[in-house]
Design a protein around this motif. Structure first.
Motif, mmCIF file in Angstrom:
data_model
loop_
_atom_site.group_PDB
_atom_site.id
_atom_site.type_symbol
_atom_site.label_atom_id
_atom_site.label_comp_id
_atom_site.label_asym_id
_atom_site.label_seq_id
_atom_site.Cartn_x
_atom_site.Cartn_y
_atom_site.Cartn_z
ATOM 1 N N GLY A 1 19.072 -7.767 -2.085
ATOM 2 C CA GLY A 1 18.752 -7.353 -3.441
ATOM 3 C C GLY A 1 18.090 -8.386 -4.310
ATOM 4 O O GLY A 1 18.053 -8.228 -5.536
ATOM 5 N N LEU A 2 17.548 -9.449 -3.720
ATOM 6 C CA LEU A 2 16.789 -10.412 -4.507
ATOM 7 C C LEU A 2 15.502 -9.764 -5.009
ATOM 8 O O LEU A 2 14.797 -9.099 -4.242
ATOM 9 N N ALA A 3 15.193 -9.975 -6.270
ATOM 10 C CA ALA A 3 13.934 -9.478 -6.803
ATOM 11 C C ALA A 3 12.773 -10.189 -6.124
ATOM 12 O O ALA A 3 12.880 -11.357 -5.732
ATOM 13 N N ILE A 4 11.661 -9.503 -5.961
ATOM 14 C CA ILE A 4 10.496 -10.101 -5.328
ATOM 15 C C ILE A 4 9.974 -11.248 -6.180
ATOM 16 O O ILE A 4 9.795 -11.107 -7.395
ATOM 17 N N ASP A 5 9.758 -12.389 -5.550
ATOM 18 C CA ASP A 5 9.140 -13.523 -6.232
ATOM 19 C C ASP A 5 7.643 -13.437 -5.985
ATOM 20 O O ASP A 5 7.183 -13.631 -4.858
ATOM 21 N N PRO A 6 6.832 -13.154 -7.014
ATOM 22 C CA PRO A 6 5.395 -12.987 -6.795
ATOM 23 C C PRO A 6 4.709 -14.243 -6.295
ATOM 24 O O PRO A 6 3.619 -14.161 -5.705
ATOM 25 N N ALA A 7 5.330 -15.404 -6.483
ATOM 26 C CA ALA A 7 4.723 -16.640 -5.991
ATOM 27 C C ALA A 7 4.702 -16.686 -4.470
ATOM 28 O O ALA A 7 3.833 -17.329 -3.871
ATOM 29 N N PHE A 8 5.646 -16.000 -3.827
ATOM 30 C CA PHE A 8 5.735 -16.021 -2.372
ATOM 31 C C PHE A 8 5.528 -14.640 -1.750
ATOM 32 O O PHE A 8 4.916 -14.509 -0.702
ATOM 33 N N ASN A 9 6.092 -13.610 -2.392
ATOM 34 C CA ASN A 9 6.033 -12.246 -1.858
ATOM 35 C C ASN A 9 6.410 -12.237 -0.375
ATOM 36 O O ASN A 9 5.695 -11.703 0.473
ATOM 37 N N ASP A 10 7.542 -12.843 -0.078
ATOM 38 C CA ASP A 10 7.995 -13.011 1.303
ATOM 39 C C ASP A 10 8.581 -11.699 1.818
ATOM 40 O O ASP A 10 9.545 -11.174 1.258
ATOM 41 N N ILE A 11 8.021 -11.178 2.906
ATOM 42 C CA ILE A 11 8.486 -9.899 3.444
ATOM 43 C C ILE A 11 9.623 -10.060 4.441
ATOM 44 O O ILE A 11 10.136 -9.092 4.983
ATOM 45 N N GLY A 12 10.027 -11.313 4.723
ATOM 46 C CA GLY A 12 11.201 -11.544 5.545
ATOM 47 C C GLY A 12 11.045 -11.124 6.994
ATOM 48 O O GLY A 12 10.027 -11.343 7.628
ATOM 49 N N ARG A 13 12.094 -10.482 7.504
ATOM 50 C CA ARG A 13 12.158 -10.098 8.915
ATOM 51 C C ARG A 13 10.997 -9.191 9.336
ATOM 52 O O ARG A 13 10.591 -9.211 10.501
ATOM 53 N N GLU A 14 10.436 -8.462 8.397
ATOM 54 C CA GLU A 14 9.308 -7.587 8.727
ATOM 55 C C GLU A 14 8.133 -8.380 9.289
ATOM 56 O O GLU A 14 7.342 -7.857 10.088
ATOM 57 N N ARG A 15 8.008 -9.624 8.911
ATOM 58 C CA ARG A 15 6.920 -10.464 9.423
ATOM 59 C C ARG A 15 7.003 -10.637 10.931
ATOM 60 O O ARG A 15 6.000 -10.810 11.612
ATOM 61 N N VAL A 16 8.228 -10.568 11.463
ATOM 62 C CA VAL A 16 8.446 -10.737 12.897
ATOM 63 C C VAL A 16 8.381 -9.404 13.635
ATOM 64 O O VAL A 16 7.723 -9.275 14.664
ATOM 65 N N THR A 17 9.069 -8.402 13.104
ATOM 66 C CA THR A 17 9.189 -7.126 13.823
ATOM 67 C C THR A 17 8.073 -6.150 13.518
ATOM 68 O O THR A 17 7.808 -5.243 14.304
ATOM 69 N N GLY A 18 7.449 -6.287 12.342
ATOM 70 C CA GLY A 18 6.445 -5.316 11.915
ATOM 71 C C GLY A 18 7.026 -4.009 11.431
ATOM 72 O O GLY A 18 6.276 -3.071 11.136
ATOM 73 N N LEU A 19 8.348 -3.934 11.308
ATOM 74 C CA LEU A 19 9.012 -2.695 10.921
ATOM 75 C C LEU A 19 9.252 -2.654 9.414
ATOM 76 O O LEU A 19 9.866 -3.574 8.856
ATOM 77 N N PRO A 20 8.818 -1.602 8.737
ATOM 78 C CA PRO A 20 9.043 -1.504 7.288
ATOM 79 C C PRO A 20 10.514 -1.584 6.910
ATOM 80 O O PRO A 20 10.860 -2.091 5.836
ATOM 81 N N GLU A 21 11.390 -1.102 7.774
ATOM 82 C CA GLU A 21 12.816 -1.139 7.447
ATOM 83 C C GLU A 21 13.376 -2.568 7.434
ATOM 84 O O GLU A 21 14.509 -2.790 6.990
ATOM 85 N N ASP A 22 12.587 -3.533 7.928
ATOM 86 C CA ASP A 22 13.020 -4.932 7.891
ATOM 87 C C ASP A 22 12.428 -5.695 6.712
ATOM 88 O O ASP A 22 12.604 -6.912 6.611
ATOM 89 N N ASN A 23 11.764 -4.985 5.828
ATOM 90 C CA ASN A 23 11.153 -5.630 4.671
ATOM 91 C C ASN A 23 12.204 -6.348 3.821
ATOM 92 O O ASN A 23 13.238 -5.772 3.477
ATOM 93 N N ARG A 24 11.927 -7.627 3.536
ATOM 94 C CA ARG A 24 12.780 -8.464 2.681
ATOM 95 C C ARG A 24 14.197 -8.642 3.232
ATOM 96 O O ARG A 24 15.134 -8.928 2.485
#
Length: 355
Positions: free
Chosen positions: A246-269
């Protein structure tokens, strides 16, 4: 694609396993290895079994010393300065204590807070998004990342080969002076798997040693088990899952988290649930270091969570509002308990100190 390249590169350099050579006889290349006894990889009795197979890379005295030398050597980076130890400082459980996010070569600022390096021999995968699933392959990521060490593996090896001391150090650790990617990563792992933090006050209490928790510490432990242990589970204080907290998106980074590895939208942030060992001294907190104190963290979990499609359901109250129900008095007791997870023996262990 970049993660696939990491995997392919590691496969190409780890198709064989190497033993160690304890002989002191001069080798064909003119080096006389020092004796290389095995180190005692001792798992605390309250710990789970290690996930790292030490039989495939048993820590040895000389392998450990080589790994330590590499860990603190800035030549693993393109600027000759940013070593592994630059961002992972022992006194703060091997975190980059003075920075919200890590600083890399040429003063570049990364997007993530440096994670502590302890008990990695018990982890299933590594980094905030789980980009590495094997410790020996994890080093490729920081070495080649543009905002971290910004170097190539081939350049690192060439620099080590040109050094006056490293051929002898590799001979001591592996029996001859050949400097390869596999040996380099294995030596780093021999150093890092020995970083076991398991002698905090809480560990001693859990093992039934002659230690008593104070009333506030024990009350905090009970509250922690009720409010926090669903994610920060077990002796390691992490269930090693990936969650959107539940961390608010930091626009300086806009880090998508686990989705970067899996490519799955359900892993966003979604980010890996961190271990809470030594949490008292590993601030700032969260993957981007946005929270400065344990009080800030608990305040966030009670009234700072933002909604998102894949917010972890444990953070939704029965009435649909967001957050955990923790009073200020309960927060203070939980923080008191969390301080029992500080392992000063580990933080001051001379084995891991920089030369």
């Amino acid at each position: 694609m970049k993660q696939l390249l990491y995997i392919l590169l590691f496969i190409s350099i780890s198709c064989s396993t190497e033993g160690t050579d304890d002989t002191s006889v001069m080798t064909d290349d003119g080096y006389t290895p020092l004796p290389n006894p095995a180190l005692n990889f001792e798992i605390p009795s309250n710990f789970p079994e290690s996930t790292y197979d030490v039989t495939q890379n048993p820590p040895t005295e000389q392998g450990f010393e080589l790994g330590k030398r590499l860990f603190f050597d800035g030549r693993l980076a393109s600027d000759g300065v940013v070593s592994c130890g630059f961002c992972h400082i022992q006194e703060f459980a091997f975190t980059h204590h003075t920075h919200i996010t890590s600083h890399g070569v040429d003063g570049q600022i990364g997007s993530r807070n440096a994670q502590p390096l302890h008990n990695l021999a018990f982890m299933a995968d590594f980094t905030w998004d789980g980009a590495a699933t094997f410790l020996d392959s994890q080093y490729i990521i920081p070495i080649t990342a543009e905002k971290e060490m910004n170097e190539t593996i081939s350049n690192v090896l060439n620099k080590l080969r040109d050094d006056d001391n490293y051929p002898q150090l590799y001979a001591n650790a592996f029996g001859d002076q050949e400097i390869t990617t596999e040996r380099t990563f294995k030596a780093l792992s021999q150093f890092i798997v020995m970083m076991i933090s398991g002698n905090s006050k809480y560990d001693k209490w859990e093992r039934g040693e002659a230690v008593t928790l104070t009333p506030d510490e024990d009350a905090g432990r009970i509250l922690f088990d009720a409010k926090c242990a669903s994610c920060h589970a077990g002796t390691l204080q992490t269930d090693q899952t990936y969650r959107n907290n539940g961390l608010a998106i930091d626009p300086a980074f806009n880090d998508i988290g686990r989705e970067r590895v899996t490519g799955l939208p359900e892993d966003n942030r979604k980010f890996k649930v961190p271990s809470l060992r030594n949490i008292e001294i590993t601030f700032p907190y969260m993957h981007d270091g946005r929270l400065q104190s344990l009080q800030d963290v608990l305040d966030f979990y009670t009234n700072g969570i933002t909604a998102s499609d894949n917010l972890d359901p444990l953070l939704v109250r029965p009435d649909g509002t967001l957050g955990l129900d923790i009073t200020q008095d309960e927060k203070e007791k939980i923080i008191t308990f969390l301080k029992t997870l500080t392992d000063n023996d580990f933080l001051l262990d001379n084995r891991f100190k920089e030369f």
